[in-house]
Design a protein around this motif. Structure first.
Motif, PDB file in Angstrom:
ATOM      1  N   LEU A  75      -5.810  -3.201  -3.237  1.00 34.19           N
ATOM      2  CA  LEU A  75      -5.072  -4.225  -2.499  1.00 34.19           C
ATOM      3  C   LEU A  75      -3.685  -4.372  -3.098  1.00 34.19           C
ATOM      4  O   LEU A  75      -3.539  -4.423  -4.325  1.00 34.19           O
ATOM      5  N   THR A  76      -2.679  -4.460  -2.252  1.00 32.37           N
ATOM      6  CA  THR A  76      -1.297  -4.633  -2.703  1.00 32.37           C
ATOM      7  C   THR A  76      -0.779  -5.972  -2.191  1.00 32.37           C
ATOM      8  O   THR A  76      -0.860  -6.256  -0.989  1.00 32.37           O
ATOM      9  N   PHE A  77      -0.243  -6.789  -3.099  1.00 31.14           N
ATOM     10  CA  PHE A  77       0.276  -8.113  -2.745  1.00 31.14           C
ATOM     11  C   PHE A  77       1.800  -8.134  -2.870  1.00 31.14           C
ATOM     12  O   PHE A  77       2.403  -7.228  -3.457  1.00 31.14           O
ATOM     13  N   SER A  78       2.382  -9.185  -2.330  1.00 37.81           N
ATOM     14  CA  SER A  78       3.840  -9.312  -2.376  1.00 37.81           C
ATOM     15  C   SER A  78       4.348  -9.699  -3.757  1.00 37.81           C
ATOM     16  O   SER A  78       5.546  -9.627  -4.017  1.00 37.81           O
ATOM     17  N   GLU A  79       3.468 -10.134  -4.644  1.00 33.54           N
ATOM     18  CA  GLU A  79       3.829 -10.474  -6.012  1.00 33.54           C
ATOM     19  C   GLU A  79       2.582 -10.341  -6.874  1.00 33.54           C
ATOM     20  O   GLU A  79       1.473 -10.142  -6.360  1.00 33.54           O
TER      21      GLU A  79
END
Length: 675
Positions: free
Chosen positions: A56-60
């Motif tokens: 999973l890749t988050f904005s921060e």
């Protein structure tokens, strides 16, 4: 030549500056909630082979626990192994068990963003082919009973801070005599108690709020221990320590400082005698001590207030995102300005309604508060311009995001408040020009002598006492005489206070000022509620960036796999409302015939009814294409095509041209493994 703003123009300038500031930012600090921007496998994708992990890749960057990411099979059983790991930057992965069967799998995540807000969500992907699933876990946090209680605690903490800081500032900067007014003392102490209680409340709720959301977990000591190890927990503990220093400040303010202010009047009355007897030095020394104490309280109070503001700034919105080194001090100034304005307004309202008749609020105190409020709005303008860049990012975010819509509501409330402040200033001017005096209550000739009737009360009481003394004769003791004298003094004082209060309340200018300030305070309560909601809402910039970023994941990274393909591409034609997101669904994404669906959305996810969409496929390695795809409009924002031929497997470039007006269009593209 230096020109100053006239009193008549100052309310107008105040209104324009406040509205300009609120057009860019509200009283809430700049925020940057985390958002999921990518995943592997992607949402809704069908893969031929079981993946070895889910990423999973988050904005921060986010904080994760042992069970922050779960992968559930069609029967609802977890299939992940071990803890999630930070594999790179803002990407986190959890390993999967071997030998996963075909079917639909559900990925749920529950994390805490860098600004201390919980973020949760869920999506599905399939292995081999989609199937039925019993999973209904949507992984929501921050809601329910615990979420509501936490929101109430946040509102109470902001309200307590504003009343504590603003009330003390009003006493020190605007009305020093107010330090001895019991109503103002109760107000400021009430602000301290509210902030302290709300901080403890948030500390207890924090663990359940960011994890299970269950009321039974509020008093879980294990969760409390975990909270104390987080940035938000440390900030709450620091706030409690600073509140201990604030308690000492309040004790001195309403103790030694208030007593010194009362003694100052006696010193002024005795100043003539002291000068005659050569005691000028003692009076000067006493005045100097008073000034030193006031300066020390102002400096110490400012440091404590700034420290309390930092407990929000360093743990929440300003501590993450763009330029936190600048955003944190800007946010501190912003909160101090809000407290001085709204808290001072509350203190003024209490003083106008509850101050004793012998200690009325002078027009000069109201004028000093007006200058303080004007300076606070200037500070809000300076900090708000910077915050606008961090919060919204574009004018379209005002109408296309929930944060922007709440901010528009706040703009209207601030405009109303500043307009009411202008009305209050006019009432203050009239009060200064026509102050009420005791002479106004003297009855004219031929009118009922109300004052004389009131004066007859102590006179009658005196006569009764004298008659009783005559009857008792010399048997009355000295103690009894002292008690009767004290009772008579209290009667006279009560009558005098009633006369002064009636005179004060009968003044139309003072009554008008009280009504306008009361209306301001009512609007301020609603404004604070909207501000609290803003601090818990994903800001426009983050929301739009997360939706525009989307995910660009093919069915697999290998050339020997196939399955449905989904591509998300952000576009910006440069015209009015030219930003959006185009999504391509290609099924089954194999050599031969395929079905394609094209979805065009606005940044908020609503369908975008654009006049034209064109799609072309190119295989650059083998110099094939571009192959145009003829799409037909199905409904608003939805186009489709059948029989889309993919001649060979490989890395294909999918290009989409979106036209939003007669002259505005943009072409975006991404590569994907097809076949």
């Amino acid at each position: 030549m230096t020109r100053t703003i006239t009193p008549r123009l100052r309310p107008l300038v105040l209104l324009l500056l406040a509205v300009a500031a609120m057009l860019f930012a509200g009283a809430a600090p700049a925020s940057a909630h985390a958002a999921l921007t990518g995943s592997d496998p992607a949402q809704g994708v069908v893969v031929d082979k079981a993946p070895t992990q889910v990423s999973l890749t988050f904005s921060e960057q986010v904080a994760m626990g042992d069970d922050s990411v779960r992968v559930l099979d069609p029967k609802g059983k977890p299939v992940q192994r071990g803890k999630p790991d930070n594999v790179s930057g803002t990407t986190y992965a959890v390993q999967l068990k071997d030998g996963l069967a075909k079917g639909t799998y559900t990925v749920t995540y529950q994390v805490v963003s860098a600004d201390s807000h919980p973020v949760a969500g869920a999506y599905t992907f399939s292995i081999g082919a989609p199937s039925q699933t019993v999973v209904s876990d949507t992984a929501t946090v921050g809601g329910g009973v615990v979420g509501t209680l936490y929101a109430v605690g946040r509102y109470a903490s902001y309200a307590g801070y504003i009343v504590l800081v603003g009330g003390a500032a009003f006493v020190l900067a605007c009305w020093r005599r107010g330090a001895g007014v019991r109503a103002l003392q109760r107000l400021v102490v009430g602000g301290w108690v509210t902030l302290t209680g709300a901080t403890l409340w948030l500390l207890l709720l924090r663990g359940s709020y960011t994890t299970s959301g269950k009321v039974g977990d509020v008093f879980d000591l294990a969760l409390l221990g975990q909270v104390l190890q987080t940035k938000a927990g440390a900030a709450l503990v620091s706030r409690l320590l600073l509140l201990a220093a604030a308690a000492l400040f309040v004790a001195v303010l309403f103790g030694a400082y208030a007593k010194g202010d009362e003694d100052a009047e006696d010193a002024e009355d005795a100043a003539a005698e002291e000068s005659a007897t050569g005691e000028e030095d003692a009076a000067a020394e006493e005045a100097e001590e008073k000034r030193d104490l006031g300066f020390g309280l102002a400096l110490g109070g400012l440091l404590v207030a700034a420290g309390l503001a930092a407990s929000w700034a360093m743990a929440e919105h300003a501590s993450t995102g763009l330029q936190p080194g600048i955003a944190i001090p800007v946010d501190i100034v912003h909160l101090l300005a809000v407290a001085a304005w709204l808290g001072g307004l509350t203190a003024l309202l209490v003083a106008l309604y509850r101050a004793p008749a012998d200690t009325p609020v002078e027009p000069s105190a109201v004028r000093r508060f007006s200058r303080l409020a004007f300076g606070s709005v200037l500070a809000l303008v300076a900090t708000g311009v910077y915050q606008s860049w961090r919060q919204l990012g574009s004018w379209s975010a005002f109408t296309e995001t929930r944060y922007g819509q709440l901010l528009l509501v706040k703009i209207g409330l601030v405009a109303v408040m500043v307009a009411l402040a202008g009305i209050s200033r006019r009432w203050t001017g009239r009060l200064t020009e026509h102050p009420a005096s005791e002479d106004e209550e003297e009855p004219s000739e031929g009118e009922p002598a109300e004052a004389e009737d009131e004066a007859s009360v102590p006179a009658a009481a005196t006569a009764a006492v004298q008659t009783k003394d005559s009857a008792e004769g010399t048997t009355s003791t000295a103690t009894g005489g002292t008690e009767r004298a004290a009772q008579l003094a209290r009667q006279r004082s009560a009558v005098e206070d009633a006369r002064r209060k009636r005179l004060r309340d009968a003044d139309p200018n003072r009554s008008g000022l009280r009504r306008s300030v009361l209306t301001e305070a009512a609007v301020a309560v609603v404004l604070l509620a909207v501000t609290t909601a803003l601090t818990q809402t994903e800001p426009g910039r983050t929301e739009q960036e997360a939706k525009a970023a989307g995910s660009s994941v093919s069915s697999s990274s290998g050339s020997d796999t196939s399955g449905a393909l989904t591509l998300d591409m952000a576009f910006d034609t440069g015209g009015t409302n030219g930003k959006g997101l185009v999504r391509i669904d290609l099924d089954p994404a194999r050599v031969g015939g395929n079905e394609m669906h094209v979805y065009v959305q606005r940044p908020d996810g609503r369908p975008f009814d654009v006049p034209e969409v064109k799609v072309a496929l190119t295989q650059e390695a083998q110099k094939i294409g571009p192959l145009p795809v003829k799409t037909e409009r199905i409904t608003n924002g939805h186009w489709a095509a059948t029989g889309v031929q993919i001649p060979v497997a490989g890395d294909w470039k999918v290009a989409v041209t979106v036209r939003t007006s007669d002259i505005d269009q943009a072409t975006v593209s991404k590569n994907a493994q097809i076949g």
